[in-house]
Design a protein around this motif. Structure first.
Motif, PDB file in Angstrom:
ATOM      1  N   ALA A   1       0.838  -1.199   0.000  1.00  0.00           N
ATOM      2  CA  ALA A   1       0.000   0.000   0.000  1.00  0.00           C
ATOM      3  C   ALA A   1       0.872   1.247   0.000  1.00  0.00           C
ATOM      4  N   ASP A   2       2.153   1.060  -0.226  1.00  0.00           N
ATOM      5  CA  ASP A   2       3.087   2.176  -0.246  1.00  0.00           C
ATOM      6  C   ASP A   2       3.175   2.880   1.083  1.00  0.00           C
ATOM      7  N   LEU A   3       3.094   2.096   2.130  1.00  0.00           N
ATOM      8  CA  LEU A   3       3.212   2.681   3.467  1.00  0.00           C
ATOM      9  C   LEU A   3       4.471   2.120   4.105  1.00  0.00           C
ATOM     10  N   ARG A   4       5.182   2.961   4.803  1.00  0.00           N
ATOM     11  CA  ARG A   4       6.401   2.476   5.450  1.00  0.00           C
ATOM     12  C   ARG A   4       6.050   1.540   6.599  1.00  0.00           C
ATOM     13  N   VAL A   5       6.932   0.627   6.834  1.00  0.00           N
ATOM     14  CA  VAL A   5       6.717  -0.335   7.913  1.00  0.00           C
ATOM     15  C   VAL A   5       7.296   0.224   9.198  1.00  0.00           C
ATOM     16  N   THR A   6       6.448   0.464  10.153  1.00  0.00           N
ATOM     17  CA  THR A   6       6.927   1.017  11.425  1.00  0.00           C
ATOM     18  C   THR A   6       6.350   0.215  12.583  1.00  0.00           C
ATOM     19  N   ARG A   7       6.965   0.351  13.715  1.00  0.00           N
ATOM     20  CA  ARG A   7       6.488  -0.396  14.874  1.00  0.00           C
ATOM     21  C   ARG A   7       5.046  -0.025  15.223  1.00  0.00           C
ATOM     22  N   PRO A   8       4.725   1.260  15.278  1.00  0.00           N
ATOM     23  CA  PRO A   8       3.334   1.591  15.597  1.00  0.00           C
ATOM     24  C   PRO A   8       2.340   0.966  14.623  1.00  0.00           C
ATOM     25  N   ARG A   9       2.671   0.952  13.358  1.00  0.00           N
ATOM     26  CA  ARG A   9       1.726   0.410  12.392  1.00  0.00           C
ATOM     27  C   ARG A   9       1.519  -1.078  12.563  1.00  0.00           C
ATOM     28  N   LEU A  10       2.627  -1.783  12.805  1.00  0.00           N
ATOM     29  CA  LEU A  10       2.477  -3.220  13.017  1.00  0.00           C
ATOM     30  C   LEU A  10       1.655  -3.466  14.278  1.00  0.00           C
ATOM     31  N   ALA A  11       1.925  -2.662  15.296  1.00  0.00           N
ATOM     32  CA  ALA A  11       1.206  -2.847  16.557  1.00  0.00           C
ATOM     33  C   ALA A  11      -0.290  -2.576  16.374  1.00  0.00           C
ATOM     34  N   VAL A  12      -0.616  -1.566  15.584  1.00  0.00           N
ATOM     35  CA  VAL A  12      -2.021  -1.265  15.344  1.00  0.00           C
ATOM     36  C   VAL A  12      -2.680  -2.412  14.584  1.00  0.00           C
TER      37      VAL A  12
ATOM     38  N   HIS B   1      -8.619  -7.524  18.257  1.00  0.00           N
ATOM     39  CA  HIS B   1      -9.875  -6.976  18.776  1.00  0.00           C
ATOM     40  C   HIS B   1     -10.730  -6.423  17.651  1.00  0.00           C
ATOM     41  N   PRO B   2     -11.422  -7.264  16.961  1.00  0.00           N
ATOM     42  CA  PRO B   2     -12.224  -6.771  15.837  1.00  0.00           C
ATOM     43  C   PRO B   2     -13.323  -5.844  16.367  1.00  0.00           C
ATOM     44  N   HIS B   3     -13.577  -4.784  15.638  1.00  0.00           N
ATOM     45  CA  HIS B   3     -14.620  -3.817  15.995  1.00  0.00           C
ATOM     46  C   HIS B   3     -14.251  -2.978  17.202  1.00  0.00           C
ATOM     47  N   ALA B   4     -12.989  -2.916  17.534  1.00  0.00           N
ATOM     48  CA  ALA B   4     -12.569  -2.099  18.664  1.00  0.00           C
ATOM     49  C   ALA B   4     -12.580  -0.628  18.261  1.00  0.00           C
ATOM     50  N   ASP B   5     -12.914   0.232  19.191  1.00  0.00           N
ATOM     51  CA  ASP B   5     -12.870   1.659  18.876  1.00  0.00           C
ATOM     52  C   ASP B   5     -11.435   2.156  19.056  1.00  0.00           C
ATOM     53  N   THR B   6     -11.218   3.410  18.693  1.00  0.00           N
ATOM     54  CA  THR B   6      -9.857   3.934  18.703  1.00  0.00           C
ATOM     55  C   THR B   6      -9.200   3.823  20.072  1.00  0.00           C
TER      56      THR B   6
ATOM     57  N   SER C   1       1.843   7.387  20.791  1.00  0.00           N
ATOM     58  CA  SER C   1       0.923   8.479  21.126  1.00  0.00           C
ATOM     59  C   SER C   1      -0.460   8.212  20.548  1.00  0.00           C
ATOM     60  N   HIS C   2      -1.442   8.880  21.130  1.00  0.00           N
ATOM     61  CA  HIS C   2      -2.798   8.653  20.629  1.00  0.00           C
ATOM     62  C   HIS C   2      -2.910   9.209  19.208  1.00  0.00           C
ATOM     63  N   GLN C   3      -2.195  10.270  18.947  1.00  0.00           N
ATOM     64  CA  GLN C   3      -2.218  10.851  17.619  1.00  0.00           C
ATOM     65  C   GLN C   3      -1.703   9.860  16.588  1.00  0.00           C
ATOM     66  N   ALA C   4      -0.665   9.136  16.937  1.00  0.00           N
ATOM     67  CA  ALA C   4      -0.100   8.160  16.019  1.00  0.00           C
ATOM     68  C   ALA C   4      -1.167   7.128  15.672  1.00  0.00           C
ATOM     69  N   VAL C   5      -1.919   6.703  16.665  1.00  0.00           N
ATOM     70  CA  VAL C   5      -2.950   5.704  16.406  1.00  0.00           C
ATOM     71  C   VAL C   5      -4.017   6.276  15.472  1.00  0.00           C
ATOM     72  N   TYR C   6      -4.403   7.526  15.692  1.00  0.00           N
ATOM     73  CA  TYR C   6      -5.364   8.145  14.779  1.00  0.00           C
ATOM     74  C   TYR C   6      -4.791   8.199  13.368  1.00  0.00           C
ATOM     75  N   ASP C   7      -3.538   8.626  13.269  1.00  0.00           N
ATOM     76  CA  ASP C   7      -2.893   8.726  11.960  1.00  0.00           C
ATOM     77  C   ASP C   7      -2.831   7.372  11.269  1.00  0.00           C
ATOM     78  N   VAL C   8      -2.376   6.389  12.027  1.00  0.00           N
ATOM     79  CA  VAL C   8      -2.214   5.062  11.444  1.00  0.00           C
ATOM     80  C   VAL C   8      -3.563   4.507  10.997  1.00  0.00           C
ATOM     81  N   LEU C   9      -4.553   4.596  11.874  1.00  0.00           N
ATOM     82  CA  LEU C   9      -5.865   4.079  11.494  1.00  0.00           C
ATOM     83  C   LEU C   9      -6.401   4.813  10.273  1.00  0.00           C
ATOM     84  N   GLY C  10      -6.136   6.108  10.220  1.00  0.00           N
ATOM     85  CA  GLY C  10      -6.571   6.867   9.052  1.00  0.00           C
ATOM     86  C   GLY C  10      -5.876   6.400   7.791  1.00  0.00           C
ATOM     87  N   ALA C  11      -4.560   6.226   7.880  1.00  0.00           N
ATOM     88  CA  ALA C  11      -3.791   5.795   6.715  1.00  0.00           C
ATOM     89  C   ALA C  11      -4.222   4.398   6.273  1.00  0.00           C
TER      90      ALA C  11
END
Lengths: 143, 143
Positions: A13-24, A31-36, A51-61
């Motif tokens: 998907a042309d996204l860099r592989v980072t620890r936060p992304r893998l963790a998300v 946890h399917p259907h989990a909220d942010t 950070s919470h912002q990172a999670v928002y960013d990652v989920l958005g991406a």
DNA sequence: CCGGCTTTCTTGAACGAGTCAAGTCTTGCT
DNA sequence: AGCAAGACTTGACTCGTTCAAGAAAGCCGG
């Protein structure tokens, strides 16, 4: 450990592989259907410094690239799931908010043949079922 | 002036007839799919002294008694409409958020025959179509 | 027509989800 | 290793909605 699978998903998907992304991704799979908020909590079990912002960013991406699907039943915060591309739908419990998957009853895109659409070009039909989950049905007046 | 009609609606729902409530009903009739803020603004044209809380309360009460229907497409604030009980659905424009009514393509409750529902007792199926409205389609890169 | 009980409205504060912005750190490429 | 674009951290902030307490109005019986 199929993090390599997630890694490929990200790269494709042309996204860099980072620890936060893998963790998300792991958190959403777990946890399917989990909220942010829940995703954030789950992520922090493995990666306490995200950070919470990172999670928002990652989920958005991830949502933008179609790797995860975002659903937002009325009255609930955004929820995420890994199961994408199979046109399934959701049941939401009116009393506890629990969400479960429902395979599309019709098989093919349901009702996508909307008739008069007022000039709209429709590209997706989303079905949300409302009802009561087994637990809430058996425990009527909880909380 | 068919306020008398609204009056009857309110009474039949065991709700007291008040100026704010009539004003809200008129506002919703005038502006279908308006969000709470727009309803408040519309109400204040006629009744400048109505509080925002009153509008929330009224919309909540009307929704609870089924006099108005609340819809909440993902990414949008709550919207309201008077058209109830006819099982119609909505198209939402991805780019401007505009909402339009769509008569149920199937005629009867669509897809309400959800198969495996994980123990849920389903009482309603809500369909949301996503797409692009005529205006946004013709003016690609607005804003 | 009036009191009185209850519902509804006003005022004002608070909350949670999500977003914005600036600066720092990483990833992936060379 | 070194660089540029992309991703993350921190912290403030917005917006829709809700909570709480008291004042005001609607509706019922007399």
């Amino acid at each position: 450990m199929d993090d390599s699978e997630f890694e490929h998903l990200l790269r494709s998907a042309d996204l860099r592989v980072t620890r936060p992304r893998l963790a998300v991704l792991r958190a959403v799979r777990r946890h399917p259907h989990a909220d942010t908020g829940s995703v954030l909590a789950a992520v922090r079990v493995e990666e306490p410094n995200v950070s919470h912002q990172a999670v928002y960013d990652v989920l958005g991406a991830l949502t933008d690239s179609g790797l995860v699907r975002r659903i937002q039943p009325a009255g609930s915060a955004a929820r995420y799931e890994l199961r994408v591309g199979d046109n399934h739908h959701h049941v939401v419990c009116r009393s506890c908010g629990r969400v479960a998957d429902v395979d599309c009853a019709v098989g093919h895109r349901p009702c996508l043949t909307a008739s008069a659409a007022d000039g709209f070009v429709i590209d997706e039909a989303e079905v949300t079922y409302w009802g009561t989950c087994a637990e809430c049905a058996s425990a009527p007046a909880a909380t």
